[in-house]
Design a protein around this motif. Sequence first.
Motif, mmCIF file in Angstrom:
data_model
loop_
_atom_site.group_PDB
_atom_site.id
_atom_site.type_symbol
_atom_site.label_atom_id
_atom_site.label_comp_id
_atom_site.label_asym_id
_atom_site.label_seq_id
_atom_site.Cartn_x
_atom_site.Cartn_y
_atom_site.Cartn_z
ATOM 1 N N GLY A 195 0.815 -1.216 0.000
ATOM 2 C CA GLY A 195 0.000 0.000 0.000
ATOM 3 C C GLY A 195 0.849 1.267 0.000
ATOM 4 N N PRO A 196 0.198 2.413 0.093
ATOM 5 C CA PRO A 196 0.930 3.684 0.129
ATOM 6 C C PRO A 196 1.297 4.032 1.578
ATOM 7 N N THR A 197 2.019 5.093 1.785
ATOM 8 C CA THR A 197 2.098 5.680 3.138
ATOM 9 C C THR A 197 1.401 7.029 3.068
ATOM 10 N N ARG A 210 -0.843 6.955 -5.175
ATOM 11 C CA ARG A 210 -2.002 6.215 -5.685
ATOM 12 C C ARG A 210 -1.859 4.696 -5.583
ATOM 13 N N SER A 211 -0.910 4.214 -4.789
ATOM 14 C CA SER A 211 -0.799 2.764 -4.636
ATOM 15 C C SER A 211 -2.091 2.198 -4.035
ATOM 16 N N SER A 212 -2.611 1.137 -4.643
ATOM 17 C CA SER A 212 -3.871 0.555 -4.150
ATOM 18 C C SER A 212 -3.618 -0.538 -3.118
ATOM 19 N N GLY A 213 -2.383 -1.053 -3.090
ATOM 20 C CA GLY A 213 -2.076 -2.167 -2.191
ATOM 21 C C GLY A 213 -2.406 -3.533 -2.796
ATOM 22 N N LYS A 214 -3.012 -3.537 -3.995
ATOM 23 C CA LYS A 214 -3.492 -4.812 -4.551
ATOM 24 C C LYS A 214 -2.368 -5.825 -4.775
ATOM 25 N N MET A 215 -1.218 -5.346 -5.303
ATOM 26 C CA MET A 215 -0.127 -6.291 -5.592
ATOM 27 C C MET A 215 0.426 -6.884 -4.293
ATOM 28 N N ALA A 282 5.353 -1.958 -0.678
ATOM 29 C CA ALA A 282 4.755 -0.654 -0.370
ATOM 30 C C ALA A 282 5.385 0.457 -1.204
ATOM 31 N N ALA A 283 4.533 1.402 -1.593
ATOM 32 C CA ALA A 283 5.024 2.619 -2.250
ATOM 33 C C ALA A 283 5.266 3.643 -1.138
ATOM 34 N N VAL A 284 6.477 3.584 -0.595
ATOM 35 C CA VAL A 284 6.800 4.397 0.585
ATOM 36 C C VAL A 284 7.162 5.815 0.137
ATOM 37 N N ALA A 285 6.607 6.809 0.832
ATOM 38 C CA ALA A 285 6.958 8.197 0.501
ATOM 39 C C ALA A 285 8.435 8.422 0.821
ATOM 40 N N ASP A 286 9.187 8.936 -0.149
ATOM 41 C CA ASP A 286 10.609 9.175 0.094
ATOM 42 C C ASP A 286 10.813 10.350 1.049
ATOM 43 N N TRP A 287 9.877 11.289 1.042
ATOM 44 C CA TRP A 287 9.996 12.472 1.913
ATOM 45 C C TRP A 287 8.715 12.698 2.688
ATOM 46 N N ARG A 288 8.846 13.388 3.810
ATOM 47 C CA ARG A 288 7.663 13.804 4.583
ATOM 48 C C ARG A 288 7.810 15.280 4.917
ATOM 49 N N PRO A 289 6.695 15.959 5.181
ATOM 50 C CA PRO A 289 6.796 17.364 5.578
ATOM 51 C C PRO A 289 7.664 17.483 6.826
ATOM 52 N N THR A 363 0.426 1.466 -13.306
ATOM 53 C CA THR A 363 0.128 0.146 -12.730
ATOM 54 C C THR A 363 -0.726 0.317 -11.471
ATOM 55 N N PHE A 364 -0.694 1.525 -10.891
ATOM 56 C CA PHE A 364 -1.422 1.757 -9.646
ATOM 57 C C PHE A 364 -2.921 1.561 -9.846
ATOM 58 N N GLY A 365 -3.517 0.766 -8.989
ATOM 59 C CA GLY A 365 -4.972 0.621 -8.999
ATOM 60 C C GLY A 365 -5.462 -0.406 -9.997
ATOM 61 N N ARG A 366 -4.634 -0.766 -10.974
ATOM 62 C CA ARG A 366 -5.086 -1.740 -11.985
ATOM 63 C C ARG A 366 -5.132 -3.132 -11.379
ATOM 64 N N ASP A 367 -5.900 -4.027 -12.036
ATOM 65 C CA ASP A 367 -5.972 -5.399 -11.541
ATOM 66 C C ASP A 367 -4.947 -6.294 -12.217
ATOM 67 N N ASP A 368 -4.321 -5.778 -13.292
ATOM 68 C CA ASP A 368 -3.290 -6.601 -13.935
ATOM 69 C C ASP A 368 -1.979 -5.826 -13.982
ATOM 70 N N ASN A 369 -0.942 -6.507 -14.436
ATOM 71 C CA ASN A 369 0.382 -5.927 -14.395
ATOM 72 C C ASN A 369 1.311 -6.755 -15.283
#
Length: 406
Positions: A195-197, A210-215, A282-289, A363-369
């Motif tokens: 998933g995303p962070t 926009r990572s859906s976490g599906k993969m 996970a699509a981890v955010a490289d930076w944070r505020p 690829t984000f959110g799609r059901d295939d890859n």
Amino acid sequence: MGVSGKRIVLGVTGGVAAYKAAVLTRELQRAGAQVQVVMTEAGTRFVGPATFQALTGEPVFVDQWDARIVNGMAHIELSRAADAIVIAPASADFIASLAQGRAGDLLATLCLARECPLAVAPAMNRQMWENPATQRNIQQLRNDGIEVVGPDSGDQACGETGMGRMLEPEAIVEALASWLSPKPLLGKRVLITAGPTFEPIDPVRGITNRSSGKMGFALAGACVQAGAEVTLVAGPVSLDTPWGVRQRINVQTAQQMHDAVHRQLDAAAHAAHPHDVFIAVAAVADWRPASYSDAKIKKTDAQSVPQLQFTQNPDILASVAARKPAPYCVGFAAESDSLERHGRDKLIRKGIPLLVANIGHETFGRDDNELLVLDGSSQTRLARAPKHELARELVHEIARRLDLPR
Ligand code: CTP
């Protein structure tokens, strides 16, 4: 793999949950199985055979002496043709008859005459489930190598709440897929991020992707099916935990994901059963505020636009790969160009043995890859397919590398 391509005899016995067997039939077919329904006389009191006949396009058998079977041996014919028999719902009475090896009707007879695996999904009222006789019978089934799937707890048709409800059809299909799959990760411990962070700016705003976490969730399910004990650390997603995942830890930020991952690794190492594999999907955010405002930032002056300063998040994957000893680390990458070159750079930079690159954007959110699997010396292309199928192929790629010298 799983139930795909399998010929399954679905036995429907007498219980209110028999109506869910119609949905189960559909779900099994959707997963690629061929379904033949056999009912007990009591089962037909709840749902008519015509329903299953229409769903499967096959005649439904109830009677031991059905004249449609040419040699008069329906039990032999039907069980010989099956890859697995699944009884759902399995009533207390039918479970008792299985435990004793009785052959009182066609379904019981074909269970007794089977050469294929048998699974039951019990469904009954709470008191019937808790009765020592039923518990004894269930234990007997387990001892006989019969798979017991469920039951679940929740609202029951009798108005009570408790244990005994049949597992939902989707969960039964997942459980069966797991049970029928090969087990290349048997006994292995796998930790997965997915998933995303979400990196908060103030109590109502934040930065995410926009990572859906599906993969990641598909991989968690595929690892369970392959026999692994799976822990899933998930960013904010609205996905159900795949059946059989041992533990799911929900987090919001990259820092929380980092801490949860290392806590899990430490605890397992401490218990002398360390993780064998870490898969960072996970699509981890490289930076944070750089700073978080406790109060909502107000639009006080239309002319002034807030300036966000960023600070770097920890690289979770690199930090796990740097542990001594480290689990077998698998990274994911989204590259827009020079896939192989960037992928190989990343392998080295993160100090990991395997990298999975998404081929193409969006690829984000799609059901295939479509994926490219890179290790130190080779690359394997996994053709476009639904994410849950790719997940199974990936598990295979990971499992066959685990036993190689590193
Ligand atoms: N990853 C991580 N912790 C981070 C950033 C990334 O664990 N702080 C993991 C991801 O889960 C993924 C891989 O590292 O497995 C992706 O690496 P990354 O360097 O972020 O790759 P890209 O997103 O492709 O970014 P870039 O090409 O900009 O380096």
